[in-house]
Write a protein that holds these residues in place. Structure first.
Motif, PDB file in Angstrom:
ATOM      1  N   ILE A  72       0.459  -5.373  -8.274  1.00 58.87           N
ATOM      2  CA  ILE A  72      -0.740  -5.973  -7.232  1.00 58.87           C
ATOM      3  C   ILE A  72      -1.705  -6.441  -8.425  1.00 58.87           C
ATOM      4  O   ILE A  72      -2.631  -6.005  -8.806  1.00 58.87           O
ATOM      5  CB  ILE A  72      -1.204  -5.062  -6.298  1.00 58.87           C
ATOM      6  CG1 ILE A  72      -0.092  -4.289  -5.539  1.00 58.87           C
ATOM      7  CG2 ILE A  72      -2.304  -5.707  -5.386  1.00 58.87           C
ATOM      8  CD1 ILE A  72       0.910  -5.217  -4.831  1.00 58.87           C
ATOM      9  N   LEU A  73      -1.667  -7.822  -8.204  1.00 57.39           N
ATOM     10  CA  LEU A  73      -2.384  -8.589  -9.132  1.00 57.39           C
ATOM     11  C   LEU A  73      -3.350  -9.715  -8.303  1.00 57.39           C
ATOM     12  O   LEU A  73      -3.230  -9.951  -7.440  1.00 57.39           O
ATOM     13  CB  LEU A  73      -1.627  -9.255 -10.210  1.00 57.39           C
ATOM     14  CG  LEU A  73      -0.715  -8.302 -10.993  1.00 57.39           C
ATOM     15  CD1 LEU A  73       0.228  -9.142 -11.934  1.00 57.39           C
ATOM     16  CD2 LEU A  73      -1.386  -7.252 -11.902  1.00 57.39           C
ATOM     17  N   ALA A  74      -3.905 -10.383  -9.462  1.00 54.28           N
ATOM     18  CA  ALA A  74      -4.740 -11.688  -8.701  1.00 54.28           C
ATOM     19  C   ALA A  74      -4.029 -12.614  -8.069  1.00 54.28           C
ATOM     20  O   ALA A  74      -2.816 -12.738  -8.375  1.00 54.28           O
ATOM     21  CB  ALA A  74      -5.319 -12.436  -9.801  1.00 54.28           C
ATOM     22  N   GLY A  75      -4.193 -13.131  -6.737  1.00 49.38           N
ATOM     23  CA  GLY A  75      -3.179 -13.930  -6.045  1.00 49.38           C
ATOM     24  C   GLY A  75      -2.627 -13.075  -5.014  1.00 49.38           C
ATOM     25  O   GLY A  75      -2.240 -13.442  -4.153  1.00 49.38           O
ATOM     26  N   ASP A  76      -2.581 -11.576  -5.028  1.00 46.54           N
ATOM     27  CA  ASP A  76      -2.111 -10.773  -4.180  1.00 46.54           C
ATOM     28  C   ASP A  76      -3.249 -10.489  -3.196  1.00 46.54           C
ATOM     29  O   ASP A  76      -4.660 -10.673  -3.252  1.00 46.54           O
ATOM     30  CB  ASP A  76      -1.547  -9.535  -4.549  1.00 46.54           C
ATOM     31  CG  ASP A  76      -0.265  -9.992  -5.315  1.00 46.54           C
ATOM     32  OD1 ASP A  76       0.177 -10.819  -5.301  1.00 46.54           O
ATOM     33  OD2 ASP A  76      -0.275  -9.201  -6.154  1.00 46.54           O
ATOM     34  N   VAL A  77      -2.961  -9.925  -1.942  1.00 45.70           N
ATOM     35  CA  VAL A  77      -3.780  -9.476  -1.110  1.00 45.70           C
ATOM     36  C   VAL A  77      -3.808  -7.916  -0.701  1.00 45.70           C
ATOM     37  O   VAL A  77      -2.654  -7.499  -0.561  1.00 45.70           O
ATOM     38  CB  VAL A  77      -3.786 -10.141   0.395  1.00 45.70           C
ATOM     39  CG1 VAL A  77      -4.727  -9.793   1.317  1.00 45.70           C
ATOM     40  CG2 VAL A  77      -3.840 -11.864   0.176  1.00 45.70           C
ATOM     41  N   VAL A  78      -4.866  -7.204  -0.573  1.00 42.42           N
ATOM     42  CA  VAL A  78      -4.883  -5.750  -0.221  1.00 42.42           C
ATOM     43  C   VAL A  78      -5.260  -5.870   1.329  1.00 42.42           C
ATOM     44  O   VAL A  78      -6.533  -6.341   1.443  1.00 42.42           O
ATOM     45  CB  VAL A  78      -5.690  -4.940  -0.937  1.00 42.42           C
ATOM     46  CG1 VAL A  78      -5.961  -3.620  -0.479  1.00 42.42           C
ATOM     47  CG2 VAL A  78      -4.923  -4.906  -2.500  1.00 42.42           C
ATOM     48  N   VAL A  79      -4.618  -5.181   2.245  1.00 42.23           N
ATOM     49  CA  VAL A  79      -5.005  -4.932   3.414  1.00 42.23           C
ATOM     50  C   VAL A  79      -5.121  -3.688   3.933  1.00 42.23           C
ATOM     51  O   VAL A  79      -4.415  -2.807   3.702  1.00 42.23           O
ATOM     52  CB  VAL A  79      -3.871  -5.543   4.424  1.00 42.23           C
ATOM     53  CG1 VAL A  79      -4.397  -5.479   6.062  1.00 42.23           C
ATOM     54  CG2 VAL A  79      -3.669  -7.089   4.132  1.00 42.23           C
ATOM     55  N   CYS A  80      -6.463  -3.240   4.071  1.00 44.27           N
ATOM     56  CA  CYS A  80      -6.555  -1.639   4.574  1.00 44.27           C
ATOM     57  C   CYS A  80      -7.342  -1.497   5.931  1.00 44.27           C
ATOM     58  O   CYS A  80      -8.008  -2.434   6.235  1.00 44.27           O
ATOM     59  CB  CYS A  80      -7.415  -1.140   3.245  1.00 44.27           C
ATOM     60  SG  CYS A  80      -9.112  -2.005   2.986  1.00 44.27           S
ATOM     61  N   ALA A  81      -7.164  -0.325   6.256  1.00 41.78           N
ATOM     62  CA  ALA A  81      -7.687   0.137   7.434  1.00 41.78           C
ATOM     63  C   ALA A  81      -8.389   1.326   7.364  1.00 41.78           C
ATOM     64  O   ALA A  81      -7.708   2.421   7.491  1.00 41.78           O
ATOM     65  CB  ALA A  81      -6.896  -0.005   8.606  1.00 41.78           C
TER      66      ALA A  81
END
Length: 277
Positions: A72-81
């Protein structure tokens, strides 16, 4: 695998294709390194944890290592709840450090509706990669306090693949839907920090971080300029009274939706300033 040396300054950061080092990322790294690395303060006090600056730094860097190992690097998205607290803060700081976009949702949201057929599991962080070559792009990591569970690597979840264009500039997207670039977020935070009244003070934050005003004014700004930051729910009146009665709090940060109710149930000491976020 990319080794992470906890003692590294931003200039010593290992390089890797895809790890963001745009202007905003470099500025966030400089600010976080100077504020947190090897420092005793600021201290952030949650209902179930106390984190010194150095402890937050270690947790942030552990998340950085964990995300990089998963690609998981720049350009990716982390979606958290996750709720406003230790886990969300350290994961967010890790994403700001590496230029990774973040979507922050409240813990009671229906992730299945947001992410397709991803299983809803309480207490987890969902990581979404936008790299087309990653298959499947849906991942999750269990949150163990502020740190990821290092005994488990990020594991794939079955879902419909999604392959949008990679983001040109990292953003943080919140419940109010507006996406702030990392540069805009840093600018907003530093504008709040220019208010000298919070410098070196003891601050009590009762703000939900899932809105822009709460994230900027309720946690990131006091983190970078206050000496102590207490983080409590605006509904936990007993805990609020205990902190106000025993700690040298100078400012109470509260969201506009909670202001009227807060004024009705509590009378602040004369030396304490109520500040809206």
């Amino acid at each position: 695998m990319i080794p992470v040396d906890m003692s590294n300054s931003p200039s010593q950061e290992p390089t890797h294709s895809g790890i963001g080092m745009g202007p905003a990322t470099a500025l966030w790294r400089d600010r976080l390194h100077r504020c947190l690395a090897s420092n005793a303060t600021p201290v952030v006090l949650f209902p179930d944890a106390v984190r010194s600056a150095a402890s937050l730094w270690a947790g942030m860097r552990t998340w950085t290592h964990h995300l990089r190992n998963a690609g998981i690097l720049a350009g990716d998205v982390v979606v958290c709840a996750l709720p406003s607290g230790d886990g969300l803060l350290q994961l967010l700081l890790a994403c700001l450090w590496d230029g990774i976009s973040v979507e922050i949702h409240s813990p009671d949201c229906e992730l299945s509706a947001l992410l397709g057929r991803v299983e809803r599991v309480d207490g987890t962080v969902l990581v979404v990669s936008l790299l087309p070559e990653m298959a499947p792009p849906w991942m999750h990591a269990p949150a163990n306090g502020g740190w990821p569970n290092e005994s488990r690597s990020l594991t794939s979840r079955c879902s419909h693949p999604r392959q949008p264009d990679r983001l040109e500039e990292p953003v943080v997207r919140l419940r109010d839907k507006r996406g702030l670039t990392h540069a805009e977020l840093l600018h907003a935070v530093m504008e709040q920090c220019r208010d000298a009244s919070l410098q070196g003070r003891c601050v009590l934050s009762l703000v939900d971080w899932h809105h822009e005003s709460g994230l900027v004014g309720g946690v990131l700004a006091p983190l970078l300029c206050a000496e102590e930051l207490f983080v409590l729910s605006a509904h936990d009146i007993t805990a609020i009274e205990r902190v106000l009665g025993h700690e040298p709090v100078s400012h109470v940060l509260v969201g506009s939706v909670d202001e009227q109710r807060f004024r009705q149930v509590l009378t602040l000491p004369s030396h304490v300033t109520l500040r809206l976020c």
